[in-house]
Design a protein around this motif. Structure first.
Motif, mmCIF file in Angstrom:
data_model
loop_
_atom_site.group_PDB
_atom_site.id
_atom_site.type_symbol
_atom_site.label_atom_id
_atom_site.label_comp_id
_atom_site.label_asym_id
_atom_site.label_seq_id
_atom_site.Cartn_x
_atom_site.Cartn_y
_atom_site.Cartn_z
ATOM 1 N N ALA A 31 1.022 -1.247 -0.159
ATOM 2 C CA ALA A 31 -0.095 -0.060 0.192
ATOM 3 C C ALA A 31 0.896 1.275 -0.063
ATOM 4 O O ALA A 31 0.451 2.169 -0.754
ATOM 5 N N VAL A 32 1.841 1.270 0.690
ATOM 6 C CA VAL A 32 2.710 2.640 0.951
ATOM 7 C C VAL A 32 3.553 2.623 -0.424
ATOM 8 O O VAL A 32 3.722 3.753 -0.668
ATOM 9 N N HIS A 33 4.216 1.621 -0.839
ATOM 10 C CA HIS A 33 4.980 1.872 -1.953
ATOM 11 C C HIS A 33 4.159 2.123 -3.128
ATOM 12 O O HIS A 33 4.355 3.035 -4.140
ATOM 13 N N ALA A 34 2.751 1.613 -3.170
ATOM 14 C CA ALA A 34 1.640 2.096 -4.311
ATOM 15 C C ALA A 34 1.510 3.638 -4.330
ATOM 16 O O ALA A 34 1.501 4.207 -5.204
ATOM 17 N N ALA A 35 1.247 3.788 -3.048
ATOM 18 C CA ALA A 35 0.889 5.098 -2.816
ATOM 19 C C ALA A 35 2.107 6.227 -3.159
ATOM 20 O O ALA A 35 1.869 7.334 -3.714
ATOM 21 N N ASP A 36 3.310 5.696 -3.025
ATOM 22 C CA ASP A 36 4.716 6.334 -3.409
ATOM 23 C C ASP A 36 4.840 6.377 -4.947
ATOM 24 O O ASP A 36 4.881 7.511 -5.466
ATOM 25 N N GLY A 37 4.331 5.236 -5.646
ATOM 26 C CA GLY A 37 4.476 5.387 -7.015
ATOM 27 C C GLY A 37 3.525 6.351 -7.701
ATOM 28 O O GLY A 37 3.836 6.890 -8.663
ATOM 29 N N TYR A 38 2.385 6.265 -6.981
ATOM 30 C CA TYR A 38 1.283 7.050 -7.594
ATOM 31 C C TYR A 38 1.735 8.505 -7.289
ATOM 32 O O TYR A 38 1.730 9.279 -8.184
ATOM 33 N N ALA A 39 2.386 8.711 -6.333
ATOM 34 C CA ALA A 39 2.664 10.252 -6.103
ATOM 35 C C ALA A 39 3.734 10.529 -7.015
ATOM 36 O O ALA A 39 3.842 11.658 -7.548
ATOM 37 N N ARG A 40 4.837 9.723 -7.317
ATOM 38 C CA ARG A 40 5.803 10.006 -8.045
ATOM 39 C C ARG A 40 5.375 10.565 -9.581
ATOM 40 O O ARG A 40 5.743 11.113 -10.424
ATOM 41 N N VAL A 41 4.354 9.625 -10.162
ATOM 42 C CA VAL A 41 4.002 9.650 -11.310
ATOM 43 C C VAL A 41 3.083 10.893 -11.619
ATOM 44 O O VAL A 41 3.198 11.632 -12.633
ATOM 45 N N THR A 42 2.256 11.239 -10.384
ATOM 46 C CA THR A 42 1.105 12.393 -10.596
ATOM 47 C C THR A 42 1.619 13.716 -10.188
ATOM 48 O O THR A 42 1.082 14.781 -10.575
ATOM 49 N N GLY A 43 2.797 13.703 -9.271
ATOM 50 C CA GLY A 43 3.035 14.913 -8.640
ATOM 51 C C GLY A 43 2.091 15.173 -7.473
ATOM 52 O O GLY A 43 2.411 16.232 -6.854
ATOM 53 N N ARG A 44 1.286 14.260 -7.127
ATOM 54 C CA ARG A 44 0.094 14.640 -6.310
ATOM 55 C C ARG A 44 0.415 13.817 -4.907
ATOM 56 O O ARG A 44 1.215 13.065 -4.840
ATOM 57 N N VAL A 45 -0.024 14.310 -3.740
ATOM 58 C CA VAL A 45 -0.250 13.409 -2.610
ATOM 59 C C VAL A 45 -0.515 12.012 -2.649
ATOM 60 O O VAL A 45 -1.722 11.842 -2.851
ATOM 61 N N GLY A 46 0.319 11.021 -2.544
ATOM 62 C CA GLY A 46 -0.157 9.629 -2.366
ATOM 63 C C GLY A 46 -0.703 9.424 -0.902
ATOM 64 O O GLY A 46 -0.220 9.797 0.019
ATOM 65 N N VAL A 47 -1.760 8.702 -0.819
ATOM 66 C CA VAL A 47 -2.394 8.309 0.555
ATOM 67 C C VAL A 47 -2.429 6.918 0.745
ATOM 68 O O VAL A 47 -3.118 6.090 -0.095
ATOM 69 N N CYS A 48 -2.126 6.257 1.925
ATOM 70 C CA CYS A 48 -2.489 4.917 2.399
ATOM 71 C C CYS A 48 -3.031 4.653 3.610
ATOM 72 O O CYS A 48 -2.870 5.627 4.340
ATOM 73 N N ILE A 49 -3.589 3.775 4.042
ATOM 74 C CA ILE A 49 -4.317 3.386 5.316
ATOM 75 C C ILE A 49 -4.000 1.955 5.699
ATOM 76 O O ILE A 49 -3.984 1.119 4.850
ATOM 77 N N ALA A 50 -3.711 1.817 7.032
ATOM 78 C CA ALA A 50 -3.398 0.611 7.528
ATOM 79 C C ALA A 50 -3.806 0.448 8.985
ATOM 80 O O ALA A 50 -4.022 1.707 9.219
ATOM 81 N N THR A 51 -4.164 -0.416 9.473
ATOM 82 C CA THR A 51 -4.473 -0.515 10.982
ATOM 83 C C THR A 51 -3.334 -0.287 11.835
ATOM 84 O O THR A 51 -2.157 -0.209 11.650
ATOM 85 N N SER A 52 -3.674 -0.559 13.297
ATOM 86 C CA SER A 52 -2.925 -0.395 14.270
ATOM 87 C C SER A 52 -1.571 -1.421 14.157
ATOM 88 O O SER A 52 -1.886 -2.460 13.235
ATOM 89 N N GLY A 53 -0.566 -1.416 14.936
ATOM 90 C CA GLY A 53 0.120 -2.527 15.280
ATOM 91 C C GLY A 53 1.020 -2.819 14.024
ATOM 92 O O GLY A 53 1.609 -2.289 13.451
#
Lengths: 170, 555
Positions: free
Chosen positions: B53-75
């Protein structure tokens, strides 16, 4: 060389961890760090004594600035400033030698703040040199416990470490 | 209007223009997921592991120039994000990372799935928040996006305890963004810029050293104009590839440890080095004390802490790289140092990037073929290792935001999830992942995500059945003792594609490559091409430890 940094920070939870963590992970040496509230409710002030050459200090300052909670940093080392430390010292003090201790306390303009059956607590404020001297003088009597605050410091006169730096006093 | 804090969170994300989030649910983040299904406009991409999730948000941000967002639970959800957060932090990629947390009453009790994720991520985030007051959520979201995307971009984490998410709040739009301690400086200092321009006009052997800052500031077009105006060769860092067209006559390709020999020679002989959005990383400079010894250095960067950190600089300019270059262009006149350019050309023909033509399948040949077939119009994503360096050297990236790679942290496993994010960010382009058999196996579970989402990512595995880059280090530094770098058992990657009902192809001879690539690019779903290459193939040039940049080992 030792530098004294006056650092204003937003009084958010975790701000101390952020600052202290930065020093340890980047390998900077902290001599002392004190923190407390200021005249503004949401702002705390740290006095950080850090050891390092100009290059290290430049990096310390720049890295501190990158923390979102850090508002202002002032390296006051080369300016005119007042600095103070406070120390509490518990010494062994049998009644027979109390007179001698009282004399030392007097000389340093320190104070006795507690008397036990065999101990005294002495409070002393001053710059680092004075604090070291009073500790040396009391050593022969047996220091049972000692706590010191680390340095707090403030620029003299018309110079300020505050958010509105240009503010002049009337 | 009263709503739960989780609903307010989703609404605030939508207000920030977020239309896709990458995530993985769990107990403590459940209120957010519950609120998401009521909302329209935000698409959730369910990954197979939070790192995806976090790498995908990162790849999304690099390609678009926008902020990438990812969500995960605790722990464990939160700790699985850590590598990806660090990866984004090192490469200055804007992310907003949202984690669930145990209820505030349980915080600090070692509760089930509790971890101090704000504590853990202090060193690898630009800023982070543990939200205890639900009413502050709208303000914190707004600040998080602001901090992540402005100044030197970076990841911001927001940790949300379950009970805070369930509280009812009134969702107002906070107008007060004021952050007392955060004021990035965008415009460079005028007289510093003037000084830099004087230096450039007098330079006889100037070189531009361009990095990720050029791309982050969307300054590639300006760099193009600048380089042409002053006829100055441009060497890109790994992060800067695509910031200047790789096939332009002034391009020196990549510099550094595995850089082109001519780029490194130009750096070492330069009299004025124009460093734009770079940080003099150790993989670029190799040895700080001998880097660009003859040059006066102009360093432009938005982060003052990068200036003078590793290398002494003559003209520091703190500011947005694009804005500073624009200001420079106003002052700079046309110039051309013919002798210097002739010298560069001589180096280029004397020490070109080269590999031995062979009847066996060469990795460099694969990259060149990809470049030829796509005409440099694809988005190339890489993993980390030898394949990454071959891609950096031979792809000659043409456009910004089309060469996506883990630079600072060097995260194996980054590639596949980043390619997924890139494809979602730019659905119109071919996205090609160039990876190795080692890197691919670190996150290959995300192939399922790509298939599920119908993303036509093309996975090219340069398969040498080993951890090639480490093996190469062992060859040079450990007397060829190849400890723990050979895979005795790899899966059959063609069959692996098959278990997802996807197309898998194997290429083991050069003659099969073109048709395989063309066939894969025609398919509008994920394809794996398993390319069998020789284990002994090394990345050259290679600057050995302690050697000057200009004297690499070459073949």
């Amino acid at each position: 060389m030792r530098h004294i940094l006056a650092v204003l920070v937003e009084n958010n939870p975790g701000v101390l961890t952020r600052v202290a963590g930065l020093f340890s992970r980047r390998g900077y040496n902290i001599d002392s760090l004190t923190v407390g509230r200021t005249e503004s409710l949401n702002i705390s002030r740290m006095t950080i004594v850090v050891e390092g050459d100009d290059l290290v200090l430049e990096q310390v300052t720049k890295q501190l600035h990158k923390l979102i909670d850090v508002i202002k940093i002032n390296d006051i080392t080369s300016e005119q400033y007042v600095d103070r430390e406070l120390v509490l010292i518990k010494v062994g003090a049998d009644p027979v030698i109390r007179g001698e201790i009282l004399q030392i306390v007097d000389i340093f303009r320190a104070r006795i703040v507690d008397i036990g059956r065999r101990t005294l607590i002495i409070e002393c404020t001053g710059d680092e040199g004075k604090i070291n001297a009073v500790i040396e003088s009391l050593k022969p009597f047996g220091i049972k416990e000692l706590v010191r605050t680390g340095k707090v410091a403030m620029l003299r006169g018309q110079k300020f470490t505050s958010i509105s730096e240009t503010k002049e006093d009337e | 209007m009263k709503m739960t804090a989780a609903q307010a969170l989703i609404r605030c994300l939508a207000e920030q223009g977020v239309d896709v989030v990458f995530g993985y649910p769990g107990g403590n983040i459940l209120p957010v997921y519950d609120a998401m299904c009521e909302s329209s406009g935000i698409k959730h991409i369910l990954v197979r592991h939070e790192q995806g999730a976090v790498h995908a948000a990162d790849g999304y941000a690099r390609v678009t120039g926008r902020v990438g967002v990812c969500i995960a639970t605790s722990g464990p959800g939160a700790t699985n994000l850590v590598t990806g957060i660090a990866n984004a932090y090192m490469d200055s990629i804007p992310l907003v990372v949202i984690t669930g947390q145990v209820p505030t009453t349980m915080v600090g009790t070692d509760a089930f799935q509790e971890v101090d994720i704000t504590g853990i991520t202090i060193p690898i985030t630009k800023h982070n928040y543990l939200v205890k007051d639900a009413s502050k959520i709208p303000l914190i979201i707004k600040r998080a996006f602001y901090i992540a995307s402005t100044g030197r971009p970076g990841p911001v984490l927001i940790d949300l305890p379950k009970n805070v998410l369930q509280e009812k709040i009134s969702c107002s739009n906070p107008s007060d963004l004021k952050l007392l301690g955060y004021k990035p400086n965008y415009k460079g200092h005028k007289s510093q810029i003037a000084m830099a321009c004087d230096l450039i006009m007098k330079a006889k052997q100037p070189v531009i050293y361009a990095g990720g800052g050029v791309i982050a500031s969307n300054g590639s077009d300006i760099l193009y104009n600048l380089a042409e105006r002053i006829s100055t060769p441009v060497a890109c860092t790994l992060m800067g590839l695509g910031g200047f067209p790789g096939c332009h006559p002034l391009s020196l390709g990549m510099l550094g440890l595995h850089g082109t020999r001519y780029a490194n020679m130009a750096i070492m002989e330069s009299d004025v080095l124009i460093a734009l959005g770079v940080r003099f990383d150790d993989r670029v400079a190799v040895d700080f004390s001998s880097f660009a010894p003859k040059a006066k250095i102009i360093h432009v960067d938005i982060d003052p802490a990068e200036i003078g950190k590793n290398v002494k600089v003559n003209v520091p300019i703190v500011g947005d790289v694009k804005l500073v270059m624009e200001a420079m262009l106003v002052r700079l006149e046309e110039k051309k140092e013919e002798q210097w350019l002739a010298q560069i050309e001589a180096w280029k023909s004397e020490y070109p990037l080269k590999y031995e033509p062979s009847t066996e399948l060469k990795p460099q040949f694969i990259i060149e073929m990809i470049r030829e077939i796509t005409d440099g119009e694809a988005v190339i994503v890489t993993d980390v290792g030898q394949h990454q360096m071959w891609a950096a050297q031979y792809y000659r990236a043409k456009k910004p935001r089309t060469f996506i790679t883990s630079g600072g942290l060097g995260t194996m496993g980054y590639g596949l999830p980043a390619a997924i994010g890139a494809q979602i960010g730019d659905p119109g382009r071919d996205v090609i992942l160039i990876t190795g058999d080692g890197s691919f196996q670190m996150c290959m579970q995300e192939f399922g995500t790509a298939v599920e989402q119908g993303l036509p990512v093309k996975v090219i595995i340069l398969n040498n059945k080993s951890l090639g880059m480490v093996r190469q280090l062992q060859e040079f530094y450990c007397d060829k003792r190849y400890t723990a770098t050979i895979f005795q058992k790899n899966p059959d990657f063609v069959k692996f594609a098959g278990v997802y009902d996807s197309l898998g192809l194997r290429v083991s001879e050069p003659g099969q490559l073109r048709s395989a690539l063309e066939q894969a690019l025609k398919v509008k779903e994920p394809v794996i091409i398993d390319c069998i290459i020789n284990q002994d193939e090394n990345v050259y040039p290679m600057v050995l430890a302690g050697q000057p940049l200009s004297q690499p080992v070459d073949r």
